[in-house]
Scaffold this active site. Structure first.
Site, PDB file in Angstrom:
ATOM      1  N   GLU A 117     -24.633  24.094  11.160  1.00 15.52           N
ATOM      2  CA  GLU A 117     -25.994  24.640  11.045  1.00 15.52           C
ATOM      3  C   GLU A 117     -26.448  25.258  12.363  1.00 15.52           C
ATOM      4  O   GLU A 117     -27.108  26.295  12.373  1.00 15.52           O
ATOM      5  CB  GLU A 117     -26.980  23.539  10.617  1.00 15.52           C
ATOM      6  CG  GLU A 117     -26.714  22.941   9.240  1.00 15.52           C
ATOM      7  CD  GLU A 117     -26.975  23.911   8.088  1.00 15.52           C
ATOM      8  OE1 GLU A 117     -27.415  25.036   8.333  1.00 15.52           O
ATOM      9  OE2 GLU A 117     -26.703  23.516   6.934  1.00 15.52           O
ATOM     10  N   ASP A 244     -17.680  27.806   0.206  1.00 14.95           N
ATOM     11  CA  ASP A 244     -18.171  29.192   0.170  1.00 14.95           C
ATOM     12  C   ASP A 244     -17.931  30.060   1.412  1.00 14.95           C
ATOM     13  O   ASP A 244     -17.168  31.028   1.400  1.00 14.95           O
ATOM     14  CB  ASP A 244     -19.674  29.206  -0.210  1.00 14.95           C
ATOM     15  CG  ASP A 244     -20.532  28.168   0.543  1.00 14.95           C
ATOM     16  OD1 ASP A 244     -20.016  27.526   1.458  1.00 14.95           O
ATOM     17  OD2 ASP A 244     -21.721  28.024   0.204  1.00 14.95           O
ATOM     18  N   GLU A 341     -29.915  25.198  -9.465  1.00 14.67           N
ATOM     19  CA  GLU A 341     -28.876  24.982  -8.449  1.00 14.67           C
ATOM     20  C   GLU A 341     -27.470  24.964  -9.058  1.00 14.67           C
ATOM     21  O   GLU A 341     -26.528  25.463  -8.471  1.00 14.67           O
ATOM     22  CB  GLU A 341     -29.158  23.655  -7.720  1.00 14.67           C
ATOM     23  CG  GLU A 341     -28.212  23.319  -6.592  1.00 14.67           C
ATOM     24  CD  GLU A 341     -28.433  24.160  -5.328  1.00 14.67           C
ATOM     25  OE1 GLU A 341     -29.165  25.151  -5.358  1.00 14.67           O
ATOM     26  OE2 GLU A 341     -27.830  23.807  -4.296  1.00 14.67           O
ATOM     27  N   GLU A 360     -28.662  33.543  -2.023  1.00 17.95           N
ATOM     28  CA  GLU A 360     -27.341  34.133  -2.303  1.00 17.95           C
ATOM     29  C   GLU A 360     -27.361  35.203  -3.398  1.00 17.95           C
ATOM     30  O   GLU A 360     -26.731  36.248  -3.278  1.00 17.95           O
ATOM     31  CB  GLU A 360     -26.321  33.038  -2.652  1.00 17.95           C
ATOM     32  CG  GLU A 360     -25.859  32.203  -1.466  1.00 17.95           C
ATOM     33  CD  GLU A 360     -26.861  31.145  -1.005  1.00 17.95           C
ATOM     34  OE1 GLU A 360     -27.917  30.976  -1.671  1.00 17.95           O
ATOM     35  OE2 GLU A 360     -26.599  30.489   0.013  1.00 17.95           O
ATOM     36  N   THR A 444     -23.359  34.372   7.848  1.00 18.80           N
ATOM     37  CA  THR A 444     -23.674  33.748   6.562  1.00 18.80           C
ATOM     38  C   THR A 444     -25.160  33.350   6.463  1.00 18.80           C
ATOM     39  O   THR A 444     -25.623  32.948   5.402  1.00 18.80           O
ATOM     40  CB  THR A 444     -22.755  32.537   6.299  1.00 18.80           C
ATOM     41  OG1 THR A 444     -22.884  32.138   4.924  1.00 18.80           O
ATOM     42  CG2 THR A 444     -23.096  31.351   7.198  1.00 18.80           C
TER      43      THR A 444
HETATM   44  C1  DMJ Z   1     -27.732  29.173   4.203  1.00 23.74           C
HETATM   45  O1  DMJ Z   1     -28.076  28.329   5.263  1.00 23.74           O
HETATM   46  C2  DMJ Z   1     -26.422  29.846   4.462  1.00 23.74           C
HETATM   47  O2  DMJ Z   1     -26.345  30.960   3.649  1.00 23.74           O
HETATM   48  C3  DMJ Z   1     -25.224  28.960   4.210  1.00 23.74           C
HETATM   49  O3  DMJ Z   1     -24.004  29.663   4.284  1.00 23.74           O
HETATM   50  C4  DMJ Z   1     -25.305  28.242   2.887  1.00 23.74           C
HETATM   51  N1  DMJ Z   1     -26.501  28.452   2.203  1.00 23.74           N
HETATM   52  C5  DMJ Z   1     -27.748  28.405   2.898  1.00 23.74           C
HETATM   53  C6  DMJ Z   1     -28.854  28.935   2.000  1.00 23.74           C
HETATM   54  O4  DMJ Z   1     -28.658  28.679   0.670  1.00 23.74           O
END
Ligand code: DMJ
Length: 458
Positions: A117, A244, A341, A360, A444
């Site tokens: 994170e 993912d 979800e 997403e 991401t």
């Molecule tokens: C985000 O913090 C990022 O996209 C991460 O890769 C996974 N998903 C959350 C939001 O859904």
């Protein structure tokens, strides 16, 4: 005879004009007025953060207060939101956020943080801020954080532990997952680029390659793995949460750094995904959950986190699959008027009913619109925006949903709502030339990294 020739002439001129304006339209898709409405909603959410949570990590919109992830704040919301403000032209707000970040953000703290994170939100946010604003202090903060995250990578396999103490370098969290192990090359690669120190690129590449090397004979990876021993703990294979962004970064590592090793790893991985996880059910394309060794589909489950995949497929040029999968995602969104979800896509039963303001599906819709110019994707965007305002908006920011069925709210507005959800929605309605996806890679967490030069790091 003359009449006929005239009619043919007029018809031909009309056709040429239609084709001309049609293609111009395609080349220069205009800004939709909704872009400004999204910007207004961003301001609504930011104002609520300012009023009730200023200086803290995130806003609790129902109780109207702020909350931190740990004992003290890392100003996660302002760092995550900063580049969205710049892209939206909110310069005054960006200055406020910057002053707060410079006054409050320090990584010299005896706190054990989540490496993944802190990388995607803070390191990614600081690097994007530096590229957009050129203030060296953003880069200094990024380098300081990068150095403090590095001890996490000192496992016997090179796969990072999940937590690292920012002051002492002590690590914990031995059982991790491909996403938390393999989502570093974009940020660490850029840090290597700006600092000239190859240690970051090497650590990130070693970590993601270590997961790839442990793929099964048919090319799939599992959900959890021990980073000390390299043993898979949960062999369920899918494209959803915990896996993912490992796949996302295999492709983006190649796109951003032109490193052929990433190209190879991505190619083999996506072939395995398309062979074993893709599931055409009643004419709709989904990606389910299989055993990584046998490839047998065990669970027809798909969720909000899986909805990033059409974006990645389209970035790779796999447009038919991207289009088909996004249609399925939209069906999932429409089940209750806002996205659950997790669902079982064979029975269309909702398995997890929450909606934590996830980006997403909007991200994928933006990519599909960017690459095709098809107005269908803006229509989808209108549906997302309407639902967000209807079900998640409060007098003080936006709230997550406990259930898309009851529409009951949760007292939290996660920072990615400002970093990603509203950014992708804004870009979807903006002039398509706002971002050039052949020169920009989003991390991401939707922090843009701009390709200025290509370089090789060994
Ligand atoms: C985000 O913090 C990022 O996209 C991460 O890769 C996974 N998903 C959350 C939001 O859904």
């Amino acid at each position: 005879m003359i009449k006929h020739a005239l009619a043919v002439f007029v018809f031909t001129v009309l056709m040429v004009l239609m084709l001309f304006f049609g293609s111009c339209n395609n080349m220069k898709p205009h800004k939709d007025p909704l872009a400004d409405s999204v910007r207004t909603e961003f301001l609504h959410a930011w104002q609520a953060y300012k009023t009730y949570a200023w200086g803290q990590d995130y806003l609790k919109p129902l109780s109207k207060q702020g909350q931190n992830w740990y004992d003290s704040s890392f100003v996660i919301t302002p760092v995550d939101a900063y580049d969205t403000m710049i892209l939206m032209g909110l310069n005054r707000q960006a200055q406020e956020a910057k002053q707060l970040i410079m006054a409050k953000l320090s990584f010299d703290r005896n706190i054990s943080v989540k490496v993944f994170e802190f990388n995607i939100r803070l390191l990614g946010g600081l690097l994007a801020a530096y590229q957009l604003d050129h203030d060296k202090r953003f880069l200094q903060l990024a380098e300081d954080l990068g150095k403090r995250l590095l001890p996490a990578f000192a496992s016997p396999t090179g796969m990072p532990y999940r937590y690292v103490n920012l002051k002492t370098g002590a690590v914990s969290g031995t059982v991790s997952n491909p996403a938390e192990i393999g989502t570093y090359i974009v940020e660490f690669g850029m840090l290597t680029h700006f600092s000239g120190d190859s240690v970051y690129y090497k650590a990130a590449k070693k970590a993601i390659s270590a997961v790839y090397r442990r793929r099964s004979a048919i090319g799939l990876v599992g959900t959890t793995i021990n980073v000390d021993t390299g043993t898979w703990m949960d062999k369920s294979s899918h494209i959803g949460g915990m896996i993912d962004s490992y796949y996302e970064y295999l492709l983006k590592g190649f796109v951003l750094f032109k490193d052929p090793d990433f190209g190879e790893m991505w190619k083999h991985s996506v072939n395995a995904i398309n062979t074993y996880l893709a599931d055409e059910y009643e004419d709709n394309l989904w990606y389910g959950r299989a055993d990584m060794e046998s490839g047998k589909l065990r669970k027809p489950w798909f969720g909000a986190l899986d909805a990033f995949f059409p974006a990645v497929l389209s970035l790779d040029g796999q447009m038919d699959r991207a289009r088909a999968l996004l249609n399925s995602c939209f069906t999932m969104w429409q089940l209750e008027g806002i996205e659950p979800e997790l669902i079982n896509y064979r029975t269309m039963r909702i398995l997890s009913p929450e909606y934590p303001l996830r980006p997403e599906i909007i991200e994928s819709t933006y990519y599909l619109y960017y690459f095709t110019g098809n107005k269908r994707y803006r229509d989808m965007g209108r549906a997302y925006f309407k639902a967000l305002k209807r079900y998640c908006r409060t007098g003080s920011g936006y709230a997550e949903l406990k259930s898309v069925i009851s529409k009951e709210k949760v007292d939290r507005m996660d920072s990615y709502f400002l970093a990603e959800t509203l950014k992708y929605l804004y870009l979807l309605f903006s002039d398509r030339r706002k971002i050039n996806l052949s020169k920009t890679v989003f991390n991401t967490e939707a922090h843009p990294m701009f390709m200025q030069t290509y370089w090789k790091v060994k």
